[in-house]
Write a protein that holds these residues in place. Sequence first.
Motif, short mmCIF file in Angstrom:
data_model
loop_
_atom_site.label_atom_id
_atom_site.label_comp_id
_atom_site.label_asym_id
_atom_site.label_seq_id
_atom_site.Cartn_x
_atom_site.Cartn_y
_atom_site.Cartn_z
N PHE A 1 0.83 -1.20 0.00
CA PHE A 1 0.00 0.00 0.00
C PHE A 1 0.87 1.25 0.00
O PHE A 1 0.60 2.21 -0.73
N ALA A 2 1.91 1.25 0.83
CA ALA A 2 2.78 2.42 0.91
C ALA A 2 3.46 2.71 -0.42
O ALA A 2 3.52 3.87 -0.88
N ALA A 3 3.97 1.66 -1.08
CA ALA A 3 4.67 1.84 -2.35
C ALA A 3 3.73 2.36 -3.43
O ALA A 3 4.11 3.17 -4.28
N GLY A 4 2.49 1.88 -3.41
CA GLY A 4 1.53 2.34 -4.41
C GLY A 4 1.03 3.74 -4.15
O GLY A 4 0.78 4.49 -5.08
N ASP A 5 0.90 4.09 -2.86
CA ASP A 5 0.34 5.40 -2.52
C ASP A 5 1.34 6.54 -2.66
O ASP A 5 0.95 7.67 -2.98
#
Length: 288
Positions: free
Chosen positions: A103-107
């Motif tokens: 999630f962090a990498a995508g956000d």
Amino acid sequence: MRTSQVERDGGTIAYEVHGEGPLVVLAHGMGENRRSFRHLIPLLVEAGYRVASVDVRGHGDSSAHWPSYAPAEVGSDLLAVVRTLGGPATLVGSSSSAAAVVFAAGDAPELVNGIVQIGALVAQPRPNPAMRLAQAAVLRSPRLFGLFHRTLFPGGRPADDAAYRKELVAGLRGRMAAVRGVIAPVAPHWTARAADVRQPVLVLMGAKDPDFADPGGRGSGRPPPLRHRRSPHDRRLRPLPARRPAGGHRCPARRVPGGDHAWLGPGSPRRRWSARRPASPTRSVTSG
């Protein structure tokens, strides 16, 4: 080592920083705390990294009670730490936190230059009724969780394992809601966001990890597709015998047969993972 705090909506997230160099942020799994990486941190510092080890929300020295423990929220907490320290960073997530780093990498791709997943659960486990009852009891009792924790390391335990577990159990009193929360089913599942990850990804599966009957078969299902342009440097990762505890799972710490270890982030200086210097940046996935 001094404990730092970053303010979040609903509480504070605790972390500590070691070393100098490109930033690596470590996030532990269910029921653990930042000391679960106590044996990995010195290796990364020796290899030339600045390492931030985080207490996931509800765990360790972070605030105990939160409205949500979903991986998307945990991922946002990790990004808050990166913003505070100055990114970009490579995010390392073990077990339940392996979902959070996706999630962090995508956000916030501008803050994340690579992710490492240790023992990621691809599909939601479906235990039988007896196992569900046992899990319910373990996830409500620090003492039973401590007994369960002992089963996570069939390949051998570090010398300080008993002392660490005693401290771990004591710290879980009043925090079992968080232990249940970080593994509660939520939508979207992290695999639905995997296609948003454009950074290099390294997946580590321990061959003796008791959570996976077939780590070479990708544990609980096949990994989702990642929109990562393949290069001649890409390698595939085979399960290896466990050597060192990391964040609640046993993970390999030897050179991958037929391949190289990944850099911790593209564009980083030539630093070593597990104290070994790789030949080039890679993206690694589990092999069948």
